[in-house]
Design a protein around this motif. Structure first.
Motif, PDB file in Angstrom:
ATOM      1  N   ASP A 161      -6.195  -9.096  -9.241  1.00 53.58           N
ATOM      2  CA  ASP A 161      -7.199  -9.544 -10.209  1.00 53.58           C
ATOM      3  C   ASP A 161      -7.052 -11.005 -10.606  1.00 53.58           C
ATOM      4  N   TYR A 207      -2.087  -1.963  -0.912  1.00 53.66           N
ATOM      5  CA  TYR A 207      -3.007  -0.857  -1.181  1.00 53.66           C
ATOM      6  C   TYR A 207      -4.009  -0.716  -0.049  1.00 53.66           C
ATOM      7  N   TYR A 265      -2.183   3.062  -3.705  1.00 53.52           N
ATOM      8  CA  TYR A 265      -1.285   1.923  -3.915  1.00 53.52           C
ATOM      9  C   TYR A 265       0.155   2.256  -3.510  1.00 53.52           C
ATOM     10  N   ILE A 309      -3.209  -6.139 -16.220  1.00 50.65           N
ATOM     11  CA  ILE A 309      -2.416  -5.682 -15.076  1.00 50.65           C
ATOM     12  C   ILE A 309      -1.125  -6.480 -14.977  1.00 50.65           C
ATOM     13  N   ASN A 357      -8.304  -5.915 -18.703  1.00 48.33           N
ATOM     14  CA  ASN A 357      -8.248  -5.189 -17.425  1.00 48.33           C
ATOM     15  C   ASN A 357      -7.432  -3.905 -17.514  1.00 48.33           C
ATOM     16  N   ARG A 412      -5.821  -0.489 -16.929  1.00 44.44           N
ATOM     17  CA  ARG A 412      -5.509   0.403 -15.816  1.00 44.44           C
ATOM     18  C   ARG A 412      -4.555   1.472 -16.357  1.00 44.44           C
ATOM     19  N   LEU A 426      -1.109   2.628 -14.883  1.00 46.49           N
ATOM     20  CA  LEU A 426       0.047   1.735 -14.846  1.00 46.49           C
ATOM     21  C   LEU A 426       0.862   1.752 -16.143  1.00 46.49           C
ATOM     22  N   TRP A 427       0.372   2.440 -17.158  1.00 44.55           N
ATOM     23  CA  TRP A 427       1.022   2.420 -18.475  1.00 44.55           C
ATOM     24  C   TRP A 427       1.679   3.762 -18.773  1.00 44.55           C
ATOM     25  N   ASP A 444     -14.570  -0.121 -20.023  1.00 41.99           N
ATOM     26  CA  ASP A 444     -13.137   0.195 -19.943  1.00 41.99           C
ATOM     27  C   ASP A 444     -12.525   0.335 -21.332  1.00 41.99           C
TER      28      ASP A 444
END
Length: 302
Positions: free
Chosen positions: A30, A88, A101, A133, A165, A167, A170-171, A197
């Motif tokens: 990104d 990815y 990924y 990200i 952004n 996601r 990822l957290w 989002d």
């Protein structure tokens, strides 16, 4: 007068295609995508540096060469010999793109482990750009180091821009994601969220709710994207709503928001109004979605 722009994040190897098990190798991420369009739309004398970490393998070398060939600075890319770039693959399913990924060994996850290298990377920057990200892939203490370096850059006169952004995968939890992103946004001059989002996490009913939430944190300029709908650009004294021009056809939406960010920031850095910047951002994103891949030929957007 030339300026220096620093974009911080992860560049990954992208494998796209898949027809007859044939794939095309590319590079994306990104903050790299936004840096690409900043580079395309800013004067040649201005510096655009990408800050990440790579390995010592062939593909890390290929990424460095790719960036250098396209006049994106690599002086502050760290080398982590035991790590590699993330990867990815994209496949089509039910008429939509899906992503798988491999980033457990990604060198970029260690980009903020060296405090002195991080400080040197943002020193003398006029704009520092990062994303949710960027924060998500880092360990908690590394996030703190990155935000500390960003605070120092801001104190030294840099503008700070941030795309939240989101996601969630990822957290560790939605609560941690919301807390970290809110704390990061409070340090920034320009925040560029995407309403669709943000709404599930923060409960924003409208784009104005998203803008107001960040303005209340002290952010000077909030650019709320909303897919194919109009964007809202809000400051303490001004609100501009800007619909994108009709797109001839959508070939690939990958990188649309990132290209929007890059074009918007490039326009603002050159003294354009928020209205002019929004027009430039929509125009660039409209070109990008008409071509395959996140990174189109810079000549197409100039």
């Amino acid at each position: 007068m030339s300026q220096r722009i620093v974009s911080i994040g992860e560049c990954m190897i992208e494998m796209s295609g898949g027809e007859d098990r044939s794939y095309r190798l590319g590079y994306a991420g990104d903050t790299l995508n936004s840096a690409w369009y900043l580079r395309a739309l800013l004067p040649d004398a201005w510096k655009v540096d990408y800050v990440t970490a790579l390995g010592a393998d062939k593909y890390s070398g290929d990424i460095r060469n790719f960036l250098q060939t396209n006049n994106i600075g690599t002086d502050h890319i760290q080398t982590i010999p035991a790590r590699r770039p993330g990867l990815y693959m994209i496949h089509q399913e039910a008429g939509d793109r899906h992503f798988t990924y491999w980033r457990d060994m990604s060198a970029a996850k260690l980009l903020a482990d060296d405090k002195s290298a991080l400080a040197a990377a943002v020193e003398c920057a006029d704009l520092v750009y990062f994303s949710g990200i960027t924060l998500a892939i880092l360990a908690p203490k590394a996030r703190g180091r990155l935000l500390g370096a960003i605070v120092k850059a801001r104190d030294n006169g840099a503008k700070i821009a941030f795309d939240t952004n989101l996601r969630p995968a990822l957290w560790s939890s939605p609560r941690v994601m919301a807390s970290v992103l809110t704390a990061a946004a409070s340090l920034c001059d320009i925040v560029l969220p995407t309403h669709t989002d943000e709404a599930p996490l923060f409960g924003d009913a409208t784009v104005d709710d998203t803008a107001n939430r960040y303005l209340e944190l002290g952010v000077e300029e909030v650019v709320v994207k909303d897919g194919s709908k109009e964007a809202l650009i809000a400051t303490a004294t001004e609100r501009v709503r800007m619909a994108p021009p009709p797109a001839a056809s959508v070939v690939d939406a990958t990188g649309a928001g990132d290209s929007f960010n890059g074009a918007y920031l490039a326009a603002r850095l050159q003294g354009k109004s928020i209205t002019e910047a929004a027009q430039a951002a929509h125009r660039t994103a409209g070109i990008v979605i008409g071509h395959k891949g996140a990174l189109v030929d810079p000549a197409l957007v100039r």
